[in-house]
Design a protein around this motif. Structure first.
Motif, PDB file in Angstrom:
ATOM      1  N   ASP A  58       0.829  -1.210   0.000  1.00 25.15           N
ATOM      2  CA  ASP A  58       0.000   0.000   0.000  1.00 25.15           C
ATOM      3  C   ASP A  58       0.857   1.252   0.000  1.00 25.15           C
ATOM      4  O   ASP A  58       0.517   2.264  -0.638  1.00 25.15           O
ATOM      5  CB  ASP A  58      -0.941  -0.016   1.209  1.00 25.15           C
ATOM      6  N   GLU A  59       1.976   1.191   0.687  1.00 24.80           N
ATOM      7  CA  GLU A  59       2.885   2.343   0.674  1.00 24.80           C
ATOM      8  C   GLU A  59       3.405   2.622  -0.715  1.00 24.80           C
ATOM      9  O   GLU A  59       3.439   3.761  -1.190  1.00 24.80           O
ATOM     10  CB  GLU A  59       4.066   2.066   1.612  1.00 24.80           C
ATOM     11  N   LYS A  60       3.781   1.563  -1.376  1.00 22.32           N
ATOM     12  CA  LYS A  60       4.316   1.743  -2.725  1.00 22.32           C
ATOM     13  C   LYS A  60       3.243   2.237  -3.675  1.00 22.32           C
ATOM     14  O   LYS A  60       3.516   3.040  -4.575  1.00 22.32           O
ATOM     15  CB  LYS A  60       4.891   0.402  -3.228  1.00 22.32           C
ATOM     16  N   ILE A  61       2.060   1.760  -3.500  1.00 25.76           N
ATOM     17  CA  ILE A  61       0.966   2.217  -4.353  1.00 25.76           C
ATOM     18  C   ILE A  61       0.711   3.697  -4.112  1.00 25.76           C
ATOM     19  O   ILE A  61       0.449   4.461  -5.058  1.00 25.76           O
ATOM     20  CB  ILE A  61      -0.297   1.369  -4.099  1.00 25.76           C
ATOM     21  N   ASP A  62       0.778   4.119  -2.881  1.00 25.14           N
ATOM     22  CA  ASP A  62       0.611   5.544  -2.592  1.00 25.14           C
ATOM     23  C   ASP A  62       1.688   6.369  -3.278  1.00 25.14           C
ATOM     24  O   ASP A  62       1.424   7.450  -3.836  1.00 25.14           O
ATOM     25  CB  ASP A  62       0.647   5.781  -1.083  1.00 25.14           C
ATOM     26  N   GLN A  63       2.905   5.868  -3.236  1.00 16.30           N
ATOM     27  CA  GLN A  63       3.994   6.584  -3.919  1.00 16.30           C
ATOM     28  C   GLN A  63       3.737   6.641  -5.411  1.00 16.30           C
ATOM     29  O   GLN A  63       4.006   7.661  -6.064  1.00 16.30           O
ATOM     30  CB  GLN A  63       5.332   5.878  -3.643  1.00 16.30           C
ATOM     31  N   PHE A  64       3.236   5.556  -5.932  1.00 13.38           N
ATOM     32  CA  PHE A  64       2.963   5.535  -7.375  1.00 13.38           C
ATOM     33  C   PHE A  64       1.885   6.549  -7.727  1.00 13.38           C
ATOM     34  O   PHE A  64       1.997   7.265  -8.738  1.00 13.38           O
ATOM     35  CB  PHE A  64       2.530   4.111  -7.779  1.00 13.38           C
ATOM     36  N   ILE A  65       0.877   6.607  -6.926  1.00 10.83           N
ATOM     37  CA  ILE A  65      -0.205   7.551  -7.194  1.00 10.83           C
ATOM     38  C   ILE A  65       0.306   8.977  -7.108  1.00 10.83           C
ATOM     39  O   ILE A  65      -0.048   9.839  -7.931  1.00 10.83           O
ATOM     40  CB  ILE A  65      -1.375   7.297  -6.215  1.00 10.83           C
ATOM     41  N   ASP A  66       1.155   9.240  -6.136  1.00 10.84           N
ATOM     42  CA  ASP A  66       1.731  10.580  -6.048  1.00 10.84           C
ATOM     43  C   ASP A  66       2.546  10.909  -7.281  1.00 10.84           C
ATOM     44  O   ASP A  66       2.504  12.034  -7.806  1.00 10.84           O
ATOM     45  CB  ASP A  66       2.619  10.677  -4.795  1.00 10.84           C
ATOM     46  N   VAL A 114       2.162   9.679 -10.220  1.00  9.65           N
ATOM     47  CA  VAL A 114       1.246   9.870 -11.350  1.00  9.65           C
ATOM     48  C   VAL A 114       0.676  11.273 -11.337  1.00  9.65           C
ATOM     49  O   VAL A 114       0.523  11.928 -12.380  1.00  9.65           O
ATOM     50  CB  VAL A 114       0.126   8.814 -11.307  1.00  9.65           C
ATOM     51  N   GLU A 115       0.346  11.746 -10.150  1.00  7.37           N
ATOM     52  CA  GLU A 115      -0.209  13.086 -10.062  1.00  7.37           C
ATOM     53  C   GLU A 115       0.838  14.143 -10.404  1.00  7.37           C
ATOM     54  O   GLU A 115       0.519  15.184 -10.981  1.00  7.37           O
ATOM     55  CB  GLU A 115      -0.762  13.317  -8.656  1.00  7.37           C
ATOM     56  N   LYS A 116       2.068  13.864 -10.070  1.00  7.96           N
ATOM     57  CA  LYS A 116       3.117  14.844 -10.377  1.00  7.96           C
ATOM     58  C   LYS A 116       3.544  14.785 -11.834  1.00  7.96           C
ATOM     59  O   LYS A 116       3.979  15.775 -12.403  1.00  7.96           O
ATOM     60  CB  LYS A 116       4.334  14.581  -9.489  1.00  7.96           C
ATOM     61  N   HIS A 117       3.443  13.616 -12.402  1.00 10.07           N
ATOM     62  CA  HIS A 117       3.863  13.440 -13.798  1.00 10.07           C
ATOM     63  C   HIS A 117       2.702  12.889 -14.612  1.00 10.07           C
ATOM     64  O   HIS A 117       2.676  11.702 -14.975  1.00 10.07           O
ATOM     65  CB  HIS A 117       5.046  12.485 -13.879  1.00 10.07           C
ATOM     66  N   PRO A 118       1.765  13.749 -14.886  1.00  7.40           N
ATOM     67  CA  PRO A 118       0.647  13.242 -15.683  1.00  7.40           C
ATOM     68  C   PRO A 118       1.065  13.055 -17.138  1.00  7.40           C
ATOM     69  O   PRO A 118       2.136  13.471 -17.578  1.00  7.40           O
ATOM     70  CB  PRO A 118      -0.408  14.352 -15.540  1.00  7.40           C
ATOM     71  N   ASN A 119       0.184  12.448 -17.871  1.00  9.13           N
ATOM     72  CA  ASN A 119       0.424  12.215 -19.295  1.00  9.13           C
ATOM     73  C   ASN A 119       1.711  11.431 -19.548  1.00  9.13           C
ATOM     74  O   ASN A 119       2.400  11.635 -20.541  1.00  9.13           O
ATOM     75  CB  ASN A 119       0.484  13.542 -20.060  1.00  9.13           C
ATOM     76  N   LYS A 120       2.031  10.575 -18.675  1.00 12.28           N
ATOM     77  CA  LYS A 120       3.196   9.720 -18.857  1.00 12.28           C
ATOM     78  C   LYS A 120       2.819   8.296 -18.524  1.00 12.28           C
ATOM     79  O   LYS A 120       1.958   8.046 -17.680  1.00 12.28           O
ATOM     80  CB  LYS A 120       4.351  10.160 -17.944  1.00 12.28           C
ATOM     81  N   LYS A 121       3.463   7.444 -19.172  1.00  9.65           N
ATOM     82  CA  LYS A 121       3.251   6.035 -18.860  1.00  9.65           C
ATOM     83  C   LYS A 121       4.114   5.672 -17.660  1.00  9.65           C
ATOM     84  O   LYS A 121       5.334   5.874 -17.683  1.00  9.65           O
ATOM     85  CB  LYS A 121       3.612   5.164 -20.063  1.00  9.65           C
ATOM     86  N   ASN A 122       3.463   5.163 -16.686  1.00  8.59           N
ATOM     87  CA  ASN A 122       4.172   4.843 -15.453  1.00  8.59           C
ATOM     88  C   ASN A 122       4.319   3.340 -15.301  1.00  8.59           C
ATOM     89  O   ASN A 122       3.515   2.555 -15.813  1.00  8.59           O
ATOM     90  CB  ASN A 122       3.410   5.415 -14.264  1.00  8.59           C
ATOM     91  N   GLN A 123       5.373   3.003 -14.577  1.00  6.87           N
ATOM     92  CA  GLN A 123       5.709   1.590 -14.475  1.00  6.87           C
ATOM     93  C   GLN A 123       6.130   1.269 -13.053  1.00  6.87           C
ATOM     94  O   GLN A 123       6.822   2.036 -12.395  1.00  6.87           O
ATOM     95  CB  GLN A 123       6.860   1.281 -15.438  1.00  6.87           C
ATOM     96  N   ILE A 124       5.674   0.145 -12.608  1.00 10.19           N
ATOM     97  CA  ILE A 124       6.121  -0.384 -11.316  1.00 10.19           C
ATOM     98  C   ILE A 124       6.893  -1.655 -11.603  1.00 10.19           C
ATOM     99  O   ILE A 124       6.450  -2.509 -12.388  1.00 10.19           O
ATOM    100  CB  ILE A 124       4.927  -0.681 -10.397  1.00 10.19           C
ATOM    101  N   CYS A 125       8.010  -1.778 -10.952  1.00 11.29           N
ATOM    102  CA  CYS A 125       8.845  -2.960 -11.146  1.00 11.29           C
ATOM    103  C   CYS A 125       8.968  -3.690  -9.816  1.00 11.29           C
ATOM    104  O   CYS A 125       9.433  -3.122  -8.820  1.00 11.29           O
ATOM    105  CB  CYS A 125      10.228  -2.557 -11.672  1.00 11.29           C
ATOM    106  N   SER A 149       8.824   4.008 -11.766  1.00  9.76           N
ATOM    107  CA  SER A 149       9.475   4.823 -12.777  1.00  9.76           C
ATOM    108  C   SER A 149       8.441   5.239 -13.803  1.00  9.76           C
ATOM    109  O   SER A 149       7.368   4.651 -13.912  1.00  9.76           O
ATOM    110  CB  SER A 149      10.613   4.059 -13.450  1.00  9.76           C
ATOM    111  N   SER A 150       8.835   6.279 -14.564  1.00 10.69           N
ATOM    112  CA  SER A 150       7.971   6.759 -15.637  1.00 10.69           C
ATOM    113  C   SER A 150       8.691   6.623 -16.945  1.00 10.69           C
ATOM    114  O   SER A 150       9.922   6.577 -16.996  1.00 10.69           O
ATOM    115  CB  SER A 150       7.585   8.224 -15.411  1.00 10.69           C
TER     116      SER A 150
END
Lengths: 215, 621
Positions: A65-73, A75-86, A190-191
């Motif tokens: 859940d922590e990592k998901i929160d970071q990912f969401i943050d 995404v909000e900071k870098h919209p219009n980008k393809k984001n990736q979790i590894c 990463s994005s």
């Protein structure tokens, strides 16, 4: 030991769907890699008619859940980008610490790349707020169709994980006699436009030797 | 293949043992997510416990060394702590003759026929028979338990677990080998079997049949379908048409030094559409026995009022339960076969103290089919119990009930206006708009009282207990006294309170003065002098039929709105007030009355009435 890489099918998700989709995928992968004794817990997705399995480890749940929160943050900071979790699994090698460094070498043996394309909602002009509610809203049917397509894609991703886990078993290290997840892991975000994105991949390639790319 | 009939354990015995356990593990995982009523066979766990598993340091440790003490040893195999199945079928068991025989698990969707009676069902034991040595296990569906007919069966999933020995199976080295390494050691096989079973555990939850399973175990409703299963070694293959509608998922095989373990599933994905139809609830049925039912609890009966059993109003319980009388009027005694949404609405309008008398339809499913007590077997009585569906729209026309001299008081009290609240309210308004001289016919004067009671109670004729009937009888006498001027209040305020509210019925909060004042207290215009004689005759008749008042009957009521305390016992003095010129005593009431006594009382009542009228005039002036 080879490092197996699995690039999961890209999913187009809306912002509010990120958490559920990532939870489902990450927990499914970890359930297949938590080869210690686990008490499986069935979890029903709220947005989709999919039931996935968790390991039943509260600590693991919290970390995810922590990592998901970071990912969401991100995404909000870098919209219009393809984001990736590894999600990567590794073995710890050469734990000896020197006088100046306390470096611990990690030997990655598996990488899972979860690709999400987060859809951005178009901003409605302030002057047309009344009309925008009628126009921007894609409609119930369109939303339902998109949701059904995403559910089918998510199900495909889960089957992709299951298939990969069963096809590639030889690279999995021996299972220690512990409960939960016996293998250390890490989750990185990463994005696509990140300059470090490619560097991350390059670093891993150097560490793991000759990875086998699978799509 | 034939050589293995005599030698069931070919190859390394440890590998064979692991394969055997894998078969059992697969069966367990599949059945626990497909059949709600299956428990894992006990003897198979004993097999697992007795399995000697080597324990090198780097290998997965055998189950006996696992740390968790709360999990059975069986569950520790493959590092997966299974939860217990919710129920168990009797006579579950299977014999695994050889690893070389495939294990085929069919998940069957069984549809029940629509005609089945939940109330009268007798639970039947599920059966399981071992048809032959080839067929490991056969289990009937749960339909037998409910005595329903099976309408159709359809295999919606077929799991096949098969171990092909290298000596028997000739799949080609290229296909068999590919890029997969062979499990040369039991430890490696065990590790890979863990991964396989984890995948199986996740896969069974992704397939459409899991949704059906969850619906069955989670829903309180009894659905028109159920899931069954069949475990066998030989099955008829699907037709090409069936295969066209089915999808398959094949797990990558698990290669060992002795053979290859294959796991695959063929499933219907379109079946979900059929299953997901909303199930219709079972039609509500009247439950005659429930807590507080008059059938269960012996009721006090007024021995002075013989009742016949010819009409609803004359039922033995009609007098006590005027609410039930009202409900008789609303709908006939037939049970509504169709789902009745109005039932819930009607229940909502019922008073809380009555809600328990009509349990919701869903609870009726759980009421066993008990033989009712003898006194409840009265057919006449049964017809009096209302159907669960009653609504204002279904109420009959407000025609007076059939006259029964024995229950005249009851009818007079409730009359034809003892309908559900909505109806009574609607009926009150036209009554209120009627000329006043038409509002008080001789007999329905008590009916108006019942009207008012219905209104103020807010329940429109639904009265909870028999004590209320006693109150009404008492008030009938009091009403008679008022009309004839018997009842006198000491002051105008009590007169006002009397006129404003039928407080003796303890329904005062919602009372509307404007509607009832004209009904209760007849003005001089309403009751001309010439009408006293018919009133007196009616009153006399009423008194003649009225039951004797008992001093030991206790009620809780407020007879007047003034400072007088709540009267807990009916006594003639309390009913008439302290200023009553006529003293009633229990002995006088209980003593047999002669005609002369009756006339005497009548005269006194008349005096009281005149007095009350005068006081009213004075108040209004």
């Amino acid at each position: 030991m080879n490092c197996e890489v699995c690039q999961l099918k890209e999913l187009e998700v809306e912002h509010f769907e990120i958490r559920e989709v990532l939870r489902c995928i990450l927990h499914t992968i970890l359930f297949h890699r938590a080869l210690g004794l686990v008490r499986p817990k069935d979890v029903d997705l709220e947005l989709f008619e999919i039931t996935y399995v968790q390991c039943g480890d509260m600590e693991l749940e919290r970390k995810i859940d922590e990592k998901i929160d970071q990912f969401i943050d991100r995404v909000e900071k870098h919209p219009n980008k393809k984001n990736q979790i590894c999600l990567s699994f590794y073995e710890v090698k050469n734990k000896h610490a020197t006088w100046f460094t306390n470096k611990v070498e990690r030997l990655f043996w598996e990488h899972w790349y979860i690709n999400l394309n987060v859809m951005q909602h178009p901003k409605t002009p302030s002057g047309k707020s009344h009309h925008s509610k009628l126009v921007v809203d894609p409609g119930v049917e369109a939303r339902g169709a998109r949701r059904a397509a995403l559910e089918a894609s998510l199900r495909d991703v889960l089957f992709q994980i299951i298939k990969f886990v069963n096809e590639k078993k030889d690279h999995v290290p021996s299972i220690p006699n512990v409960e939960g997840i016996p293998f250390p892991y890490e989750i990185t975000i990463s994005s696509s436009s990140d300059s470090a994105f490619g560097m991350d991949m390059f670093k891993r390639m150097l560490q793991t030797g000759h990875p086998t790319m699978l799509s | 293949m034939a050589s293995y009939h005599g030698n069931t354990r070919s190859g390394a015995p440890e590998i064979e043992q692991i394969i055997t356990v894998i078969f059992a593990g697969c069966l367990h995982i599949i059945l626990e997510s497909r059949c709600p009523y299956v428990s894992f066979p006990k003897h198979s766990s004993e097999q697992i416990l007795s399995f000697p598993f080597p324990s090198p340091s780097s290998s997965p440790s055998p189950p006996s060394s696992c740390s968790s003490s709360s999990i059975g040893l069986r569950d520790k195999w493959f590092k997966l702590a299974h939860r217990d199945c919710p129920a168990a079928l009797e006579n579950i068991g299977f014999s695994h003759q050889s690893n070389l025989e495939p294990m085929i698990v069919d998940v069957i969707l069984v549809k029940r026929s629509g005609n089945w009676d939940l109330v009268n069902y007798s639970p039947k034991r599920g059966y399981a028979r071992n048809l032959s040595g080839k067929e490991w296990y056969r289990c009937s569906s749960e339909n037998d338990e409910f005595g329903c007919e099976i309408e159709s069966e359809k295999i919606i999933e077929r799991w096949v677990v098969q171990y092909e020995s290298k000596q028997s199976g000739d799949n080609g080295g290229g296909v068999m080998g590919s890029n997969r390494a062979t499990c040369k050691s039991s430890h490696e096989l065990y590790k890979k079997s863990i991964l396989l079973l984890r995948s199986l555990y996740a896969t069974v939850r992704l397939l459409p049949a899991y949704k059906v399973f969850r619906d069955l175990i989670s829903s309180a409703q009894i659905r028109a379908y159920n899931l069954g299963h069949r475990v066998s070694s030989f099955v008829e293959p699907f037709t090409s048409r069936e295969e066209a509608d089915m999808q398959s998922f094949v797990f990558p095989p698990l290669d060992t030094s002795c053979g290859r373990l294959c796991l695959s599933v063929v499933y219907f994905s379109s079946e979900l559409d059929i299953i997901s139809e909303p199930s219709t609830p079972i039609s509500p049925q009247v439950i005659h026995e429930y807590v507080g039912s008059p059938m269960v609890e012996p009721l006090k009966r007024f021995t002075a009022v013989p009742v016949s059993q010819c009409s609803p109003s004359s039922s033995p319980f009609g007098r006590r339960h005027s609410w039930s009388y009202d409900l008789y009027r609303v709908s006939p005694s037939s049970v509504n076969p169709s789902p009745s949404p109005t039932y819930s609405e009607s229940c909502a309008s019922m008073p809380k103290q009555l809600s328990h008398r009509f349990p919701p339809a869903s609870l009726r499913h759980h009421i066993p089919n008990e033989t009712p007590p003898a006194h409840m077997k009265d057919p006449n009585f049964h017809e009096y119990w209302p159907s669960p569906t009653f609504s204002p729209s279904s109420s009959p026309s407000p025609s007076p009930p059939a006259y029964n001299p024995d229950s005249h008081i009851l009818k007079a009290l409730f009359g034809s206006e003892s309908a559900p609240f909505g109806l009574s309210v609607s009926r009150l308004s036209p009554l209120a708009s009627m000329p006043k001289n038409q509002l008080l016919p001789p007999s329905p004067s008590m009916g108006t009282c019942g009207h008012r009671v219905a209104k103020t109670d807010g329940y429109a004729g639904l009265y909870p207990t028999g004590s209320m009937v006693d109150k009404l009888f008492a008030s009938a006498k009091e009403e008679a006294g008022k009309l004839s001027g018997v009842k006198q209040s000491s002051n105008s305020s009590s007169m006002k309170s009397f006129s404003r509210s039928p407080s003796r019925f303890s329904f005062q909060d919602n009372f509307d003065d404007s509607e009832f004042s004209g009904l209760l207290i007849p003005d001089d215009d309403d009751l001309p002098e010439s009408s006293t004689r018919p009133d007196a005759a009616a009153l006399f008749h009423l008194l003649e039929k009225a039951p004797p008042l008992r001093p030991d009957i206790s009620i809780t009521t407020n007879l007047v709105q003034d400072s007088k305390p709540v009267i807990e016992e009916i006594s003639p003095e309390s009913l008439l007030g302290e200023s009553a010129s006529l003293n009633f005593s229990s002995s006088e009431i209980e003593s047999s009355k002669t005609t002369a006594d009756a006339f005497t009382e009548l005269v006194e009542y008349k005096k009281m009435k005149e007095l009350l009228l005068k006081q009213c005039k004075g108040t209004q002036a």
